[in-house]
Design an enzyme around this catalytic site. Structure first.
Site, PDB file in Angstrom:
ATOM      1  N   SER A   1      39.657  53.663  35.749  1.00  0.00           N
ATOM      2  CA  SER A   1      40.837  53.781  36.618  1.00  0.00           C
ATOM      3  C   SER A   1      40.498  54.359  37.994  1.00  0.00           C
ATOM      4  O   SER A   1      39.759  55.337  38.106  1.00  0.00           O
ATOM      5  CB  SER A   1      41.881  54.681  35.945  1.00  0.00           C
ATOM      6  OG  SER A   1      42.927  54.934  36.854  1.00  0.00           O
TER       7      SER A   1
ATOM      8  N   SER B   1      42.949  55.492  39.870  1.00  0.00           N
ATOM      9  CA  SER B   1      44.045  56.394  40.216  1.00  0.00           C
ATOM     10  C   SER B   1      43.595  57.833  40.495  1.00  0.00           C
ATOM     11  O   SER B   1      44.098  58.445  41.441  1.00  0.00           O
ATOM     12  CB  SER B   1      45.117  56.362  39.122  1.00  0.00           C
ATOM     13  OG  SER B   1      45.726  55.096  39.108  1.00  0.00           O
TER      14      SER B   1
ATOM     15  N   LYS C   1      51.906  50.615  28.936  1.00  0.00           N
ATOM     16  CA  LYS C   1      53.010  50.429  29.895  1.00  0.00           C
ATOM     17  C   LYS C   1      54.341  50.043  29.240  1.00  0.00           C
ATOM     18  O   LYS C   1      55.408  50.365  29.767  1.00  0.00           O
ATOM     19  CB  LYS C   1      52.643  49.365  30.937  1.00  0.00           C
ATOM     20  CG  LYS C   1      51.717  49.876  32.035  1.00  0.00           C
ATOM     21  CD  LYS C   1      51.554  48.795  33.102  1.00  0.00           C
ATOM     22  CE  LYS C   1      50.759  49.305  34.269  1.00  0.00           C
ATOM     23  NZ  LYS C   1      50.746  48.345  35.386  1.00  0.00           N
TER      24      LYS C   1
ATOM     25  N   ASN D   1      55.146  52.477  34.709  1.00  0.00           N
ATOM     26  CA  ASN D   1      53.796  52.900  35.119  1.00  0.00           C
ATOM     27  C   ASN D   1      53.779  54.318  35.684  1.00  0.00           C
ATOM     28  O   ASN D   1      52.720  54.842  35.998  1.00  0.00           O
ATOM     29  CB  ASN D   1      53.178  51.899  36.113  1.00  0.00           C
ATOM     30  CG  ASN D   1      53.713  52.087  37.516  1.00  0.00           C
ATOM     31  OD1 ASN D   1      54.816  52.610  37.708  1.00  0.00           O
ATOM     32  ND2 ASN D   1      52.948  51.668  38.496  1.00  0.00           N
TER      33      ASN D   1
ATOM     34  N   GLY E   1      51.078  32.745  36.918  1.00  0.00           N
ATOM     35  CA  GLY E   1      50.938  33.775  35.884  1.00  0.00           C
ATOM     36  C   GLY E   1      52.280  34.323  35.448  1.00  0.00           C
ATOM     37  O   GLY E   1      53.256  34.298  36.227  1.00  0.00           O
TER      38      GLY E   1
ATOM     39  N   ILE F   1      46.675  39.332  43.610  1.00  0.00           N
ATOM     40  CA  ILE F   1      46.759  40.752  43.235  1.00  0.00           C
ATOM     41  C   ILE F   1      45.461  41.221  42.589  1.00  0.00           C
ATOM     42  O   ILE F   1      45.274  42.402  42.361  1.00  0.00           O
ATOM     43  CB  ILE F   1      48.007  41.076  42.382  1.00  0.00           C
ATOM     44  CG1 ILE F   1      47.910  40.524  40.975  1.00  0.00           C
ATOM     45  CG2 ILE F   1      49.280  40.602  43.059  1.00  0.00           C
ATOM     46  CD1 ILE F   1      48.883  41.214  40.037  1.00  0.00           C
TER      47      ILE F   1
HETATM   48  P1  NAP Z   1      48.355  40.314  31.468  1.00  0.00           P
HETATM   49  O1  NAP Z   1      49.712  40.822  31.168  1.00  0.00           O
HETATM   50  O2  NAP Z   1      47.305  40.320  30.430  1.00  0.00           O
HETATM   51  O3  NAP Z   1      48.533  38.791  32.013  1.00  0.00           O
HETATM   52  C1  NAP Z   1      47.397  37.991  32.269  1.00  0.00           C
HETATM   53  C2  NAP Z   1      47.825  36.697  32.949  1.00  0.00           C
HETATM   54  O4  NAP Z   1      46.643  35.940  33.232  1.00  0.00           O
HETATM   55  C3  NAP Z   1      48.716  35.796  32.065  1.00  0.00           C
HETATM   56  O5  NAP Z   1      49.586  35.059  32.904  1.00  0.00           O
HETATM   57  C4  NAP Z   1      47.662  34.887  31.396  1.00  0.00           C
HETATM   58  O6  NAP Z   1      48.174  33.656  30.959  1.00  0.00           O
HETATM   59  C5  NAP Z   1      46.725  34.659  32.567  1.00  0.00           C
HETATM   60  N1  NAP Z   1      45.410  34.236  32.113  1.00  0.00           N
HETATM   61  C6  NAP Z   1      44.427  35.006  31.583  1.00  0.00           C
HETATM   62  N2  NAP Z   1      43.349  34.243  31.263  1.00  0.00           N
HETATM   63  C7  NAP Z   1      43.672  32.972  31.602  1.00  0.00           C
HETATM   64  C8  NAP Z   1      42.985  31.733  31.522  1.00  0.00           C
HETATM   65  N3  NAP Z   1      41.721  31.631  31.041  1.00  0.00           N
HETATM   66  N4  NAP Z   1      43.606  30.605  31.980  1.00  0.00           N
HETATM   67  C9  NAP Z   1      44.874  30.678  32.475  1.00  0.00           C
HETATM   68  N5  NAP Z   1      45.574  31.824  32.575  1.00  0.00           N
HETATM   69  C10 NAP Z   1      44.981  32.958  32.145  1.00  0.00           C
HETATM   70  O7  NAP Z   1      47.708  41.097  32.697  1.00  0.00           O
HETATM   71  P2  NAP Z   1      48.467  41.779  33.945  1.00  0.00           P
HETATM   72  O8  NAP Z   1      48.697  43.201  33.655  1.00  0.00           O
HETATM   73  O9  NAP Z   1      49.610  40.915  34.322  1.00  0.00           O
HETATM   74  O10 NAP Z   1      47.321  41.728  35.077  1.00  0.00           O
HETATM   75  C11 NAP Z   1      46.897  40.501  35.624  1.00  0.00           C
HETATM   76  C12 NAP Z   1      45.899  40.760  36.756  1.00  0.00           C
HETATM   77  O11 NAP Z   1      46.528  41.465  37.808  1.00  0.00           O
HETATM   78  C13 NAP Z   1      44.699  41.614  36.334  1.00  0.00           C
HETATM   79  O12 NAP Z   1      43.550  41.065  36.954  1.00  0.00           O
HETATM   80  C14 NAP Z   1      44.997  42.972  36.916  1.00  0.00           C
HETATM   81  O13 NAP Z   1      43.827  43.695  37.250  1.00  0.00           O
HETATM   82  C15 NAP Z   1      45.758  42.583  38.187  1.00  0.00           C
HETATM   83  N6  NAP Z   1      46.672  43.631  38.631  1.00  0.00           N
HETATM   84  C16 NAP Z   1      46.510  44.132  39.884  1.00  0.00           C
HETATM   85  C17 NAP Z   1      47.361  45.112  40.344  1.00  0.00           C
HETATM   86  C18 NAP Z   1      47.170  45.662  41.720  1.00  0.00           C
HETATM   87  O14 NAP Z   1      47.662  46.760  41.957  1.00  0.00           O
HETATM   88  N7  NAP Z   1      46.515  44.960  42.625  1.00  0.00           N
HETATM   89  C19 NAP Z   1      48.400  45.590  39.521  1.00  0.00           C
HETATM   90  C20 NAP Z   1      48.552  45.048  38.244  1.00  0.00           C
HETATM   91  C21 NAP Z   1      47.677  44.065  37.801  1.00  0.00           C
HETATM   92  P3  NAP Z   1      48.691  33.524  29.424  1.00  0.00           P
HETATM   93  O15 NAP Z   1      50.068  34.091  29.434  1.00  0.00           O
HETATM   94  O16 NAP Z   1      48.654  32.058  29.178  1.00  0.00           O
HETATM   95  O17 NAP Z   1      47.728  34.299  28.577  1.00  0.00           O
END
Ligand code: NAP
Length: 273
Positions: free
Chosen positions: A16, A18, A67, A88, A129, A218
């Site tokens: 993390s 944070s 979360k 969060n 997503g 993101i």
């Molecule tokens: P999550 O709930 O696990 O969701 C993952 C997403 O990615 C789902 O839509 C999933 O689709 C898709 N995905 C994963 N593998 C895939 C593949 N091989 N092909 C197609 N789609 C795929 O994760 P999350 O918490 O939303 O986080 C998602 C990303 O955002 C992470 O990389 C995280 O680090 C980033 N993030 C960044 C911030 C920031 O502050 N910048 C904040 C939060 C998250 P399915 O539903 O089909 O599995």
């Protein structure tokens, strides 16, 4: 001045950023406070949080995988946390837990700061997503009165599920037809983990996206994902993902320490190391 005790709970938690962010602000503002990373196993969530209450914590951030599960332990949830379906940030007052979700603010504020001329009300947004982060992005865009939102996800039921969450008139686009969702859009946001270091790339040809559309990812490791590189080559304005991470921390810090901190270039450089 009494010591203000804060931290972030997750499992695992060593990765993390944070602690770096909050400790930077604690030092910069000369505050009497601590912010630590606390690993809590999902089986131990209730006990772990009770321990934070008993040891006088003022609040904590919540990351994967807690979360959603932390919601039922909160005494109150604000409108944002309820709408997004995830917490969060928790503030502890008189041993009671108050949950909110600052990812929504982080996402919107990142765009405001990085692309100040962007007008959310101008046209359609396309979200790639439908995971946890997509829920925060979607809620933020709805609050900013984006007139139409299109969403596409590998698992279509999850896109459909978002309709229930916000009762919005979402256009769900099948994953195979995702490129068709781009024509005429003003904003494209990748909320999947695709493009992240160690994950497959996001396969998306953005030729159909208007040249004046804003493109956000993101994912922030790497900072310039293939999607953002493709957008830059095409002449689209881009917004990287690091700002969302930094800005989401600001309302939490203000809630606990009473100071609204700033995202400085120095902090951004530290977070990207
Ligand atoms: P999550 O709930 O696990 O969701 C993952 C997403 O990615 C789902 O839509 C999933 O689709 C898709 N995905 C994963 N593998 C895939 C593949 N091989 N092909 C197609 N789609 C795929 O994760 P999350 O918490 O939303 O986080 C998602 C990303 O955002 C992470 O990389 C995280 O680090 C980033 N993030 C960044 C911030 C920031 O502050 N910048 C904040 C939060 C998250 P399915 O539903 O089909 O599995």
């Amino acid at each position: 001045m009494p010591l203000i005790k804060t931290g972030v709970i997750g499992h695992p938690i060593a990765h993390s950023k944070s602690p770096l962010i909050h400790n930077y602000w604690i030092e910069r503002h000369g505050l009497s406070g601590t912010y630590e990373a606390i690993d809590i196993d999902p089986e131990e969530l209730k006990n772990g949080i009770n321990q934070l209450i008993e040891t006088g914590f003022n609040g904590f951030n919540v990351t994967i995988p807690h979360k959603r599960s932390v919601m039922e332990l909160c005494d109150t949830l604000d409108e944002t946390a309820r709408a997004v379906g995830a917490v969060n940030t928790v503030t502890i007052r008189e041993k009671k837990l108050h949950g909110t979700n600052t990812d929504v603010f982080g996402f919107i504020e990142n765009i405001r700061q990085s692309a100040p001329d962007f007008d959310f009300t101008k046209g359609s947004a396309c979200i790639i997503g439908a995971g946890g982060a997509a829920r925060a992005v979607l809620y933020g865009l709805l609050k900013e009165n984006v007139p139409e939102i299109r969403i596409t996800n590998r698992t279509q039921e999850k896109s459909e599920g978002l309709k229930d969450m916000v009762n919005a008139n979402l256009k769900v686009i099948p994953w195979q037809e995702r490129e068709g969702a781009l024509s005429g859009a003003s904003l494209l946001v990748n909320t999947t983990s695709l493009g992240m270091t160690g994950k497959p790339s996001l396969e998306l040809d953005i030729a159909a996206l208007p040249k004046d559309a804003l493109v956000c990812d993101i994912v922030y490791a790497p900072l310039y994902t293939n999607l953002l590189k493709q957008a830059q080559q095409q002449g689209n304005q881009i917004v990287t993902g690091i700002g969302m991470l930094l800005h989401q921390a600001r309302p939490a810090f203000e809630e606990w320490f009473g100071v609204r901190p700033e995202v400085t270039p120095e902090l951004e450089a530290l977070a990207l190391k």
